[in-house]
Enzyme design. Structure first.
Site, mmCIF file in Angstrom:
data_model
loop_
_atom_site.group_PDB
_atom_site.id
_atom_site.type_symbol
_atom_site.label_atom_id
_atom_site.label_comp_id
_atom_site.label_asym_id
_atom_site.label_seq_id
_atom_site.Cartn_x
_atom_site.Cartn_y
_atom_site.Cartn_z
ATOM 1 C CE LYS A 11 -3.881 -2.473 1.927
ATOM 2 N NZ LYS A 11 -4.765 -2.838 3.040
ATOM 3 C CD GLN A 21 -3.640 -4.475 6.102
ATOM 4 O OE1 GLN A 21 -3.731 -3.432 5.460
ATOM 5 N NE2 GLN A 21 -4.024 -5.634 5.609
ATOM 6 C CG ASP A 34 -9.844 -0.326 4.339
ATOM 7 O OD1 ASP A 34 -9.514 -0.848 3.264
ATOM 8 O OD2 ASP A 34 -9.146 -0.377 5.370
HETATM 9 N N1 GUN Z 1 -6.873 -6.946 5.622
HETATM 10 C C1 GUN Z 1 -7.090 -7.708 4.524
HETATM 11 N N2 GUN Z 1 -7.654 -6.972 3.536
HETATM 12 C C2 GUN Z 1 -7.798 -5.717 4.038
HETATM 13 C C3 GUN Z 1 -8.305 -4.501 3.484
HETATM 14 O O1 GUN Z 1 -8.765 -4.409 2.348
HETATM 15 N N3 GUN Z 1 -8.262 -3.415 4.318
HETATM 16 C C4 GUN Z 1 -7.796 -3.491 5.587
HETATM 17 N N4 GUN Z 1 -7.817 -2.372 6.320
HETATM 18 N N5 GUN Z 1 -7.315 -4.605 6.113
HETATM 19 C C5 GUN Z 1 -7.320 -5.701 5.345
#
Ligand code: GUN
Length: 284
Positions: free
Chosen positions: A52, A96, A119
Site C-alpha cells: 500500500k 490494517q 477502506d
Molecule cells: N486486511 C485484509 N484486507 C484488508 C483490506 O482491504 N483493508 C484493511 N484495512 N485490512 C485488510
C-alpha cells in the site's frame, strides 16, 4: 476460450489515472495523504501494508506510516485515530486488519471519520452504498466492478450471481452490481441448488474462500467470471474459488488468480484516497 481479464494491467491504468489527478491537486497546493496503521507483526499484513505504501509512492500520494507494537492498547489506537481525524493534512486513514485480539475491530472502524474511511468499512459508508450513493466504496468490490466495466461488459439488465455474502465482498459487490442496474442474486451456503442458480448467471462473482469451488458444470456458455478467491494450495501455488482450467473453456471473460482481482484492491484504495482528499477540499 475466454478472454482473460488482466487485473494487473487494469490496476496499473487506474493507478496511472490517480497519479495524474494527484499531480493536478498538487498544482493547487493540495497534497493527498494516507495514514497507514499496522498493529503487531502479522507477516501477511506487513506485506499488504508495504504494498500500500509503495502504491502511494507510485501515485504521488504522501503516506504516513504507523507501525505499532502488539502491546498497543485499544485506547492508544483510538487516540491515534482521533488525532488523524482532526488533522486536515491527512485525508485517508487505513487500519490494517486483522487487529490483535485485545482490540475491538468494530470500535476502531467506527472511530474513523467516514470522510477519511478509504477502506469503505464504516457503517456510514456501507449505508451510502446500500442507497446507491457511495463515495468511498469498499476496495475489492469496487475493483470487481471496474474489471467488468473496463472489459467492455455492460452490467445493465444482466443476471449477476454473487456466491458468498461476507460483509467485505459478497454483500457490497451485490449492492454495487445493483447500482449498475444488474439483476442481482446473492447466494450462500444455505442456497438451494446452487449450481442451477449459478447457471443462470451472465456475470458470476465468486467470493467463497474455497479453492476451485465453482466448477464448469455450474456455469453457462458466455458467462463473465470474476474470481475474488485467493487460496494457498499444498504445493504453495495460489488458486481462486473457480476451477479456472475448466471454467475458462465456457466463459467469455474470466479473471485469473493471481493477476485478476488481487491487484485491484490497492488500485481502488488509491482512488479512494484521491476521492477523500477531493471531498475534504470541497472539490466533490
Ligand atoms: N486486511 C485484509 N484486507 C484488508 C483490506 O482491504 N483493508 C484493511 N484495512 N485490512 C485488510
Amino acid at each position: 476460450m475466454a478472454t482473460l481479464i488482466d487485473g494487473k494491467k487494469i490496476s496499473t491504468d487506474i493507478k496511472d489515472e490517480v497519479k495524474i489527478e494527484a499531480a493536478a491537486l498538487k498544482e493547487k497546493g493540495i497534497e493527498p495523504c494516507l495514514a497507514v496503521i499496522l498493529v503487531g507483526e502479522n507477516p501477511a499484513s506487513q506485506v499488504y501494508v508495504r504494498n500500500k505504501k509503495r502504491a502511494c509512492e507510485y501515485c504521488g500520494i504522501k503516506s504516513l506510516s504507523y507501525e505499532l507494537p502488539d502491546t498497543t492498547s485499544e485506547d492508544e489506537l483510538l487516540s491515534l485515530i482521533d488525532k488523524l481525524n482532526a488533522d486536515p493534512s491527512c485525508h485517508g486513514i487505513l487500519v490494517q486488519l486483522p487487529l490483535p485480539k485485545h482490540i475491538d475491530e468494530d470500535k476502531v472502524l467506527l472511530k474513523i471519520d467516514p470522510k477519511k474511511d478509504v477502506d469503505g468499512f464504516h457503517p456510514y459508508n456501507v449505508g451510502l452504498l446500500s442507497i446507491g450513493k457511495a463515495k468511498l466504496k469498499a476496495c475489492t468490490p469496487a475493483g470487481c466492478i471496474e474489471l467488468i466495466k473496463r472489459s467492455g461488459v455492460d452490467i445493465t439488465g444482466k443476471k449477476c450471481v454473487v456466491v458468498g455474502r461476507s460483509n467485505i465482498v459478497g454483500k457490497p459487490v451485490g449492492m454495487l452490481l445493483l447500482a449498475e442496474n444488474g439483476t442481482v442474486i446473492t447466494t450462500h451456503s444455505k442456497t438451494k441448488d446452487l449450481p442451477a442458480v449459478c447457471r443462470e448467471a451472465d456475470i458470476l462473482v465468486a467470493a467463497i474462500g474455497k479453492p476451485k469451488f465453482i466448477t464448469a458444470d455450474m456455469v453457462s456458455d458466455g458467462v463473465t467470471v470474476i474470481d475474488v478467491g485467493i487460496n494457498r494450495m499444498d504445493d504453495g501455488k495460489l488458486c481462486g474459488d473457480v476451477d479456472f482450467e475448466n471454467v475458462e473453456k465456457k466463459a467469455a471473460f474470466i479473471t485469473p488468480v493471481p493477476g485478476g482481482v488481487g491487484p485491484m484492491t490497492i488500485a481502488m484504495l488509491m482512488k479512494n484516497c484521491l476521492t477523500a482528499c477531493r471531498m475534504q477540499n470541497n472539490l466533490e
